[in-house]
Design a protein around this motif. Structure first.
Motif, PDB file in Angstrom:
ATOM      1  N   UNK A  37      -6.165 -13.452 -12.694  1.00 39.01           N
ATOM      2  CA  UNK A  37      -6.114 -13.607 -11.241  1.00 39.01           C
ATOM      3  C   UNK A  37      -5.938 -12.264 -10.546  1.00 39.01           C
ATOM      4  N   UNK A  38      -6.334 -12.228  -9.282  1.00 44.87           N
ATOM      5  CA  UNK A  38      -6.001 -11.147  -8.366  1.00 44.87           C
ATOM      6  C   UNK A  38      -5.619 -11.831  -7.054  1.00 44.87           C
ATOM      7  N   UNK A  39      -4.968 -11.110  -6.132  1.00 46.93           N
ATOM      8  CA  UNK A  39      -4.292 -11.768  -5.015  1.00 46.93           C
ATOM      9  C   UNK A  39      -4.578 -11.188  -3.644  1.00 46.93           C
ATOM     10  N   UNK A  40      -4.446 -12.051  -2.654  1.00 45.75           N
ATOM     11  CA  UNK A  40      -4.291 -11.661  -1.258  1.00 45.75           C
ATOM     12  C   UNK A  40      -3.205 -12.578  -0.704  1.00 45.75           C
ATOM     13  N   UNK A  41      -2.109 -11.993  -0.255  1.00 50.53           N
ATOM     14  CA  UNK A  41      -0.953 -12.770   0.194  1.00 50.53           C
ATOM     15  C   UNK A  41      -1.028 -12.967   1.707  1.00 50.53           C
ATOM     16  N   UNK A  42      -1.061 -14.229   2.125  1.00 56.48           N
ATOM     17  CA  UNK A  42      -1.199 -14.550   3.543  1.00 56.48           C
ATOM     18  C   UNK A  42       0.123 -14.726   4.272  1.00 56.48           C
ATOM     19  N   UNK A  43       1.187 -15.037   3.512  1.00 60.72           N
ATOM     20  CA  UNK A  43       2.488 -15.265   4.139  1.00 60.72           C
ATOM     21  C   UNK A  43       3.592 -15.179   3.099  1.00 60.72           C
ATOM     22  N   UNK A  44       4.761 -14.806   3.547  1.00 60.38           N
ATOM     23  CA  UNK A  44       5.974 -14.844   2.732  1.00 60.38           C
ATOM     24  C   UNK A  44       6.858 -15.921   3.324  1.00 60.38           C
ATOM     25  N   UNK A  45       7.414 -16.740   2.462  1.00 63.45           N
ATOM     26  CA  UNK A  45       8.261 -17.815   2.973  1.00 63.45           C
ATOM     27  C   UNK A  45       9.649 -17.770   2.352  1.00 63.45           C
ATOM     28  N   UNK A  46      10.566 -18.369   3.055  1.00 64.00           N
ATOM     29  CA  UNK A  46      11.894 -18.660   2.531  1.00 64.00           C
ATOM     30  C   UNK A  46      11.953 -20.181   2.504  1.00 64.00           C
ATOM     31  N   UNK A  47      12.012 -20.746   1.301  1.00 64.18           N
ATOM     32  CA  UNK A  47      12.003 -22.191   1.228  1.00 64.18           C
ATOM     33  C   UNK A  47      12.647 -22.704  -0.046  1.00 64.18           C
ATOM     34  N   UNK A  49      12.792 -26.632  -2.381  1.00 63.14           N
ATOM     35  CA  UNK A  49      11.875 -27.727  -2.671  1.00 63.14           C
ATOM     36  C   UNK A  49      11.855 -28.748  -1.529  1.00 63.14           C
ATOM     37  N   UNK A  50      12.851 -28.697  -0.669  1.00 64.94           N
ATOM     38  CA  UNK A  50      12.974 -29.682   0.400  1.00 64.94           C
ATOM     39  C   UNK A  50      12.637 -29.185   1.801  1.00 64.94           C
ATOM     40  N   UNK A  51      12.685 -27.858   2.026  1.00 64.26           N
ATOM     41  CA  UNK A  51      12.510 -27.384   3.397  1.00 64.26           C
ATOM     42  C   UNK A  51      11.973 -25.955   3.435  1.00 64.26           C
ATOM     43  N   UNK A  52      11.155 -25.687   4.456  1.00 65.40           N
ATOM     44  CA  UNK A  52      10.703 -24.332   4.755  1.00 65.40           C
ATOM     45  C   UNK A  52      11.638 -23.792   5.824  1.00 65.40           C
ATOM     46  N   UNK A  53      12.299 -22.675   5.515  1.00 63.98           N
ATOM     47  CA  UNK A  53      13.314 -22.122   6.408  1.00 63.98           C
ATOM     48  C   UNK A  53      12.739 -21.025   7.295  1.00 63.98           C
ATOM     49  N   UNK A  54      11.922 -20.143   6.715  1.00 62.37           N
ATOM     50  CA  UNK A  54      11.293 -19.062   7.474  1.00 62.37           C
ATOM     51  C   UNK A  54       9.896 -18.815   6.930  1.00 62.37           C
ATOM     52  N   UNK A  55       9.003 -18.356   7.829  1.00 66.83           N
ATOM     53  CA  UNK A  55       7.651 -17.948   7.430  1.00 66.83           C
ATOM     54  C   UNK A  55       7.341 -16.622   8.110  1.00 66.83           C
ATOM     55  N   UNK A  56       6.851 -15.668   7.332  1.00 67.60           N
ATOM     56  CA  UNK A  56       6.395 -14.384   7.853  1.00 67.60           C
ATOM     57  C   UNK A  56       4.926 -14.240   7.488  1.00 67.60           C
ATOM     58  N   UNK A  57       4.053 -14.293   8.490  1.00 71.72           N
ATOM     59  CA  UNK A  57       2.615 -14.239   8.252  1.00 71.72           C
ATOM     60  C   UNK A  57       2.148 -12.796   8.067  1.00 71.72           C
ATOM     61  N   UNK A  58       1.235 -12.598   7.137  1.00 79.15           N
ATOM     62  CA  UNK A  58       0.618 -11.287   6.942  1.00 79.15           C
ATOM     63  C   UNK A  58      -0.419 -11.077   8.040  1.00 79.15           C
ATOM     64  N   UNK A  63      -4.559  -9.000   5.012  1.00 73.13           N
ATOM     65  CA  UNK A  63      -5.149  -9.983   4.094  1.00 73.13           C
ATOM     66  C   UNK A  63      -6.577  -9.565   3.753  1.00 73.13           C
ATOM     67  N   UNK A  64      -7.339  -9.186   4.754  1.00 69.06           N
ATOM     68  CA  UNK A  64      -8.723  -8.759   4.526  1.00 69.06           C
ATOM     69  C   UNK A  64      -8.777  -7.533   3.625  1.00 69.06           C
ATOM     70  N   UNK A  65      -7.894  -6.563   3.849  1.00 77.06           N
ATOM     71  CA  UNK A  65      -7.872  -5.359   3.022  1.00 77.06           C
ATOM     72  C   UNK A  65      -7.462  -5.676   1.583  1.00 77.06           C
ATOM     73  N   UNK A  66      -6.520  -6.611   1.410  1.00 73.68           N
ATOM     74  CA  UNK A  66      -6.140  -7.029   0.061  1.00 73.68           C
ATOM     75  C   UNK A  66      -7.329  -7.666  -0.653  1.00 73.68           C
ATOM     76  N   UNK A  67      -8.055  -8.505   0.070  1.00 77.72           N
ATOM     77  CA  UNK A  67      -9.221  -9.164  -0.521  1.00 77.72           C
ATOM     78  C   UNK A  67     -10.292  -8.152  -0.907  1.00 77.72           C
ATOM     79  N   UNK A  68     -10.556  -7.201  -0.025  1.00 78.84           N
ATOM     80  CA  UNK A  68     -11.558  -6.160  -0.308  1.00 78.84           C
ATOM     81  C   UNK A  68     -11.160  -5.355  -1.540  1.00 78.84           C
ATOM     82  N   UNK A  69      -9.885  -4.974  -1.626  1.00 80.34           N
ATOM     83  CA  UNK A  69      -9.411  -4.202  -2.779  1.00 80.34           C
ATOM     84  C   UNK A  69      -9.519  -5.006  -4.070  1.00 80.34           C
TER      85      UNK A  69
END
Length: 77
Positions: A37-47, A49-58, A63-69
């Motif tokens: 696999x290779x990756x492009x990370x769209x968001x970081x979360x704090x969660x 199994x029961x709840x999403x507490x925070x989301x930080x979007x890339x 994201x586009x630059x990660x995909x290109x690389x």
């Protein structure tokens, strides 16, 4: 260290700090069938199994630059 130019799957998605979903689970699943696999990370979360507490979007440009690389570095098939 150079990796062999074998086929990869480009995983585009967010993280899940609980490990129950997101890119961590995608990588685990894809690796289990013997594919790299290779990756492009769209968001970081704090969660849990029961709840999403925070989301930080890339930013879209990141994201586009990660995909290109990833596409430049790997044979994505």
């Amino acid at each position: 260290m150079a990796l062999r130019r074998e086929p990869h799957v480009l995983v585009v998605g967010g993280s899940d700090s609980s490990g129950g979903a997101g890119i961590a689970r995608d990588i685990e699943t894809i690796s289990a069938i013997g594919v790299r696999t290779c990756l492009a990370v769209t968001a970081l979360t704090v969660q849990t199994h029961d709840a999403v507490i925070e989301i930080y979007y890339s930013p879209p440009s990141l994201v586009a630059n990660q995909m290109c690389a990833a596409l430049q570095a790997n044979d994505v098939a």
